[in-house]
Each structure stands twice: as structure tokens, then as C-alpha cells.
Design a protein around this motif. Structure first.
Motif, PDB file in Angstrom:
ATOM      1  N   ARG A 183       0.819  -1.217   0.000  1.00 19.46           N
ATOM      2  CA  ARG A 183       0.000   0.000   0.000  1.00 19.46           C
ATOM      3  C   ARG A 183       0.851   1.263   0.000  1.00 19.46           C
ATOM      4  O   ARG A 183       0.441   2.287  -0.522  1.00 19.46           O
ATOM      5  N   LYS A 184       2.037   1.148   0.624  1.00 18.98           N
ATOM      6  CA  LYS A 184       2.975   2.276   0.675  1.00 18.98           C
ATOM      7  C   LYS A 184       4.391   1.715   0.752  1.00 18.98           C
ATOM      8  O   LYS A 184       4.584   0.520   0.930  1.00 18.98           O
ATOM      9  N   TYR A 185       5.370   2.573   0.603  1.00 19.07           N
ATOM     10  CA  TYR A 185       6.767   2.139   0.562  1.00 19.07           C
ATOM     11  C   TYR A 185       7.181   1.413   1.838  1.00 19.07           C
ATOM     12  O   TYR A 185       7.935   0.445   1.786  1.00 19.07           O
ATOM     13  N   ASP A 186       6.686   1.841   2.977  1.00 30.44           N
ATOM     14  CA  ASP A 186       7.070   1.241   4.259  1.00 30.44           C
ATOM     15  C   ASP A 186       6.612  -0.207   4.406  1.00 30.44           C
ATOM     16  O   ASP A 186       7.117  -0.935   5.267  1.00 30.44           O
ATOM     17  N   ASP A 187       5.665  -0.642   3.591  1.00 30.73           N
ATOM     18  CA  ASP A 187       5.189  -2.026   3.662  1.00 30.73           C
ATOM     19  C   ASP A 187       6.243  -3.035   3.218  1.00 30.73           C
ATOM     20  O   ASP A 187       6.104  -4.227   3.489  1.00 30.73           O
ATOM     21  N   ILE A 188       7.297  -2.574   2.554  1.00 30.24           N
ATOM     22  CA  ILE A 188       8.313  -3.524   2.082  1.00 30.24           C
ATOM     23  C   ILE A 188       9.151  -4.087   3.225  1.00 30.24           C
ATOM     24  O   ILE A 188       9.749  -5.141   3.070  1.00 30.24           O
ATOM     25  N   ASN A 189       9.180  -3.413   4.370  1.00 30.00           N
ATOM     26  CA  ASN A 189       9.978  -3.902   5.503  1.00 30.00           C
ATOM     27  C   ASN A 189       9.535  -5.296   5.949  1.00 30.00           C
ATOM     28  O   ASN A 189      10.363  -6.176   6.177  1.00 30.00           O
ATOM     29  N   GLU A 190       8.240  -5.501   6.055  1.00 29.20           N
ATOM     30  CA  GLU A 190       7.715  -6.813   6.459  1.00 29.20           C
ATOM     31  C   GLU A 190       8.021  -7.867   5.390  1.00 29.20           C
ATOM     32  O   GLU A 190       8.366  -9.002   5.704  1.00 29.20           O
ATOM     33  N   ILE A 191       7.922  -7.477   4.139  1.00 24.63           N
ATOM     34  CA  ILE A 191       8.217  -8.392   3.028  1.00 24.63           C
ATOM     35  C   ILE A 191       9.682  -8.805   3.070  1.00 24.63           C
ATOM     36  O   ILE A 191      10.010  -9.996   2.962  1.00 24.63           O
ATOM     37  N   LEU A 192      10.571  -7.834   3.231  1.00 23.52           N
ATOM     38  CA  LEU A 192      12.007  -8.120   3.244  1.00 23.52           C
ATOM     39  C   LEU A 192      12.401  -8.980   4.440  1.00 23.52           C
ATOM     40  O   LEU A 192      13.239  -9.879   4.318  1.00 23.52           O
ATOM     41  N   GLU A 193      11.803  -8.730   5.598  1.00 22.76           N
ATOM     42  CA  GLU A 193      12.087  -9.560   6.775  1.00 22.76           C
ATOM     43  C   GLU A 193      11.693 -11.014   6.527  1.00 22.76           C
ATOM     44  O   GLU A 193      12.438 -11.930   6.873  1.00 22.76           O
ATOM     45  N   SER A 194      10.541 -11.212   5.944  1.00 22.54           N
ATOM     46  CA  SER A 194      10.075 -12.576   5.662  1.00 22.54           C
ATOM     47  C   SER A 194      10.983 -13.275   4.661  1.00 22.54           C
ATOM     48  O   SER A 194      11.292 -14.456   4.813  1.00 22.54           O
ATOM     49  N   LEU A 195      11.418 -12.555   3.641  1.00 22.97           N
ATOM     50  CA  LEU A 195      12.303 -13.153   2.648  1.00 22.97           C
ATOM     51  C   LEU A 195      13.672 -13.477   3.245  1.00 22.97           C
ATOM     52  O   LEU A 195      14.263 -14.500   2.918  1.00 22.97           O
ATOM     53  N   ARG A 196      14.162 -12.620   4.113  1.00 24.10           N
ATOM     54  CA  ARG A 196      15.481 -12.849   4.724  1.00 24.10           C
ATOM     55  C   ARG A 196      15.498 -14.052   5.649  1.00 24.10           C
ATOM     56  O   ARG A 196      16.544 -14.653   5.868  1.00 24.10           O
ATOM     57  N   GLU A 197      14.342 -14.398   6.223  1.00 23.48           N
ATOM     58  CA  GLU A 197      14.271 -15.597   7.060  1.00 23.48           C
ATOM     59  C   GLU A 197      14.602 -16.836   6.244  1.00 23.48           C
ATOM     60  O   GLU A 197      15.113 -17.799   6.767  1.00 23.48           O
ATOM     61  N   GLY A 198      14.303 -16.795   4.955  1.00 28.43           N
ATOM     62  CA  GLY A 198      14.701 -17.864   4.057  1.00 28.43           C
ATOM     63  C   GLY A 198      13.684 -18.949   3.806  1.00 28.43           C
ATOM     64  O   GLY A 198      13.934 -19.867   3.048  1.00 28.43           O
ATOM     65  N   TYR A 199      12.515 -18.878   4.425  1.00 38.21           N
ATOM     66  CA  TYR A 199      11.526 -19.931   4.249  1.00 38.21           C
ATOM     67  C   TYR A 199      10.202 -19.395   3.707  1.00 38.21           C
ATOM     68  O   TYR A 199       9.177 -20.038   3.818  1.00 38.21           O
ATOM     69  N   THR A 200      10.213 -18.200   3.117  1.00 36.61           N
ATOM     70  CA  THR A 200       8.982 -17.583   2.657  1.00 36.61           C
ATOM     71  C   THR A 200       9.057 -17.246   1.176  1.00 36.61           C
ATOM     72  O   THR A 200      10.034 -16.652   0.721  1.00 36.61           O
ATOM     73  N   ILE A 201       8.030 -17.636   0.453  1.00 31.41           N
ATOM     74  CA  ILE A 201       7.828 -17.191  -0.921  1.00 31.41           C
ATOM     75  C   ILE A 201       6.753 -16.107  -0.841  1.00 31.41           C
ATOM     76  O   ILE A 201       5.650 -16.349  -0.345  1.00 31.41           O
ATOM     77  N   ALA A 202       7.084 -14.900  -1.294  1.00 34.71           N
ATOM     78  CA  ALA A 202       6.185 -13.756  -1.161  1.00 34.71           C
ATOM     79  C   ALA A 202       5.419 -13.518  -2.451  1.00 34.71           C
ATOM     80  O   ALA A 202       6.015 -13.435  -3.526  1.00 34.71           O
ATOM     81  N   ILE A 203       4.111 -13.419  -2.325  1.00 33.39           N
ATOM     82  CA  ILE A 203       3.255 -13.012  -3.439  1.00 33.39           C
ATOM     83  C   ILE A 203       2.744 -11.623  -3.074  1.00 33.39           C
ATOM     84  O   ILE A 203       1.984 -11.463  -2.121  1.00 33.39           O
ATOM     85  N   ILE A 204       3.187 -10.631  -3.828  1.00 29.66           N
ATOM     86  CA  ILE A 204       2.957  -9.235  -3.462  1.00 29.66           C
ATOM     87  C   ILE A 204       1.945  -8.606  -4.410  1.00 29.66           C
ATOM     88  O   ILE A 204       2.158  -8.569  -5.622  1.00 29.66           O
ATOM     89  N   ASP A 205       0.850  -8.100  -3.840  1.00 32.17           N
ATOM     90  CA  ASP A 205      -0.170  -7.397  -4.607  1.00 32.17           C
ATOM     91  C   ASP A 205       0.224  -5.919  -4.674  1.00 32.17           C
ATOM     92  O   ASP A 205       0.299  -5.242  -3.645  1.00 32.17           O
ATOM     93  N   ILE A 206       0.478  -5.416  -5.874  1.00 30.98           N
ATOM     94  CA  ILE A 206       0.948  -4.030  -6.031  1.00 30.98           C
ATOM     95  C   ILE A 206      -0.130  -3.109  -6.575  1.00 30.98           C
ATOM     96  O   ILE A 206       0.133  -1.937  -6.859  1.00 30.98           O
ATOM     97  N   LYS A 207      -1.343  -3.589  -6.708  1.00 28.42           N
ATOM     98  CA  LYS A 207      -2.421  -2.827  -7.351  1.00 28.42           C
ATOM     99  C   LYS A 207      -2.692  -1.487  -6.665  1.00 28.42           C
ATOM    100  O   LYS A 207      -2.823  -0.460  -7.328  1.00 28.42           O
ATOM    101  N   GLN A 208      -2.757  -1.480  -5.328  1.00 26.11           N
ATOM    102  CA  GLN A 208      -3.093  -0.248  -4.604  1.00 26.11           C
ATOM    103  C   GLN A 208      -2.011   0.820  -4.763  1.00 26.11           C
ATOM    104  O   GLN A 208      -2.311   1.985  -5.012  1.00 26.11           O
ATOM    105  N   LEU A 209      -0.743   0.425  -4.633  1.00 23.80           N
ATOM    106  CA  LEU A 209       0.338   1.402  -4.762  1.00 23.80           C
ATOM    107  C   LEU A 209       0.485   1.852  -6.213  1.00 23.80           C
ATOM    108  O   LEU A 209       0.814   3.005  -6.473  1.00 23.80           O
ATOM    109  N   LYS A 210       0.213   0.973  -7.134  1.00 20.20           N
ATOM    110  CA  LYS A 210       0.307   1.309  -8.558  1.00 20.20           C
ATOM    111  C   LYS A 210      -0.710   2.386  -8.925  1.00 20.20           C
ATOM    112  O   LYS A 210      -0.413   3.290  -9.718  1.00 20.20           O
TER     113      LYS A 210
END
Length: 128
Positions: free
Chosen positions: A41-68
């Protein structure tokens, strides 16, 4: 490996009363792979995404429609930051449709397949 409890607490060693603890029997819990949806929804939402990816066990499906629809420049910044992190982790990132992005850690790869231009018509597909 065995420990003599009585000897540890200064008691006499009259018998063979001890507790055997096998430290190797406690296997580490295996992490499961998570496929997790996110909404950007906003730029700050990427922090949670990046944390999950760095853990190494998460595949992220990111909906970008609202920010777009709100701010395309902020969307480009967000996607660039996610891409930079995924590349550093030797992961994979790809767009999925017009409103989604898939980001994976190094153990998974997004299949990108052959690109077919929209202007090309495929002669082998005929609909009757």
C-alpha cells in the motif's frame, strides 16, 4: 553422554544412580516453506516483506495494485528495493500478471518461460 547428578551436587557416589541425557536425540525442528501474500500500500510495507524473505523460508506473493494506482514512482522504488534484496540473496523475482509480483529465496526459482509478444499470432492455436 551421561551426567551423574549426585556427583554434580556433591553427594556420595554409592551406586550407579545417574540420568542419561542424549543431546543428539533432540533434532532441530524443520522449518516449513510458507507461501505468503502481501499487499503493498505504501513504501514502508516492504519492511515486512524483506524480513520474511530474509528468514529464508517464505515465498512472497505481493499485490501491487493499490500502490500502482496511487504513486507509480513509489512503486518503482519499492520494487527496486525488493529486487535488490532478492538478488543479494540469490533468489528470484518476477511479475505475475499486471498486479502481482512473486519473490523467492535462493531455494526456489520463478519460471519465466519463453516470452511471446502480444502482436504475434500463434498459428498452431485455432478456435472453432
Amino acid at each position: 553422554m551421561a551426567f551423574n547428578i549426585k556427583r554434580m551436587f556433591g553427594k556420595s557416589d554409592a551406586g550407579d544412580d545417574y540420568v542419561e541425557i542424549d543431546l543428539d536425540s533432540q533434532q532441530q525442528k524443520k522449518e516449513k516453506i510458507k507461501v505468503r501474500p502481501f499487499v503493498l500500500r505504501k513504501y514502508d510495507d516492504i519492511n515486512e516483506i524483506l524480513e520474511s524473505l530474509r528468514e529464508g523460508y517464505t515465498i512472497a506473493i505481493i499485490d501491487i495494485k493499490q500502490l500502482k494506482s496511487k504513486d507509480i514512482i513509489e512503486l518503482k522504488r519499492s520494487v527496486a528495493k525488493i529486487k535488490k534484496t532478492v538478488d543479494a540473496m540469490e533468489g528470484s523475482i518476477a511479475g505475475f500478471g499486471d498486479h502481482s509480483i512473486i519473490a523467492t529465496p535462493s531455494f526456489a526459482e520463478v519460471y519465466k518461460g519463453p516470452v511471446v509478444a502480444k502482436s504475434e499470432k500463434r498459428e498452431d492455436l485455432k478456435f472453432y
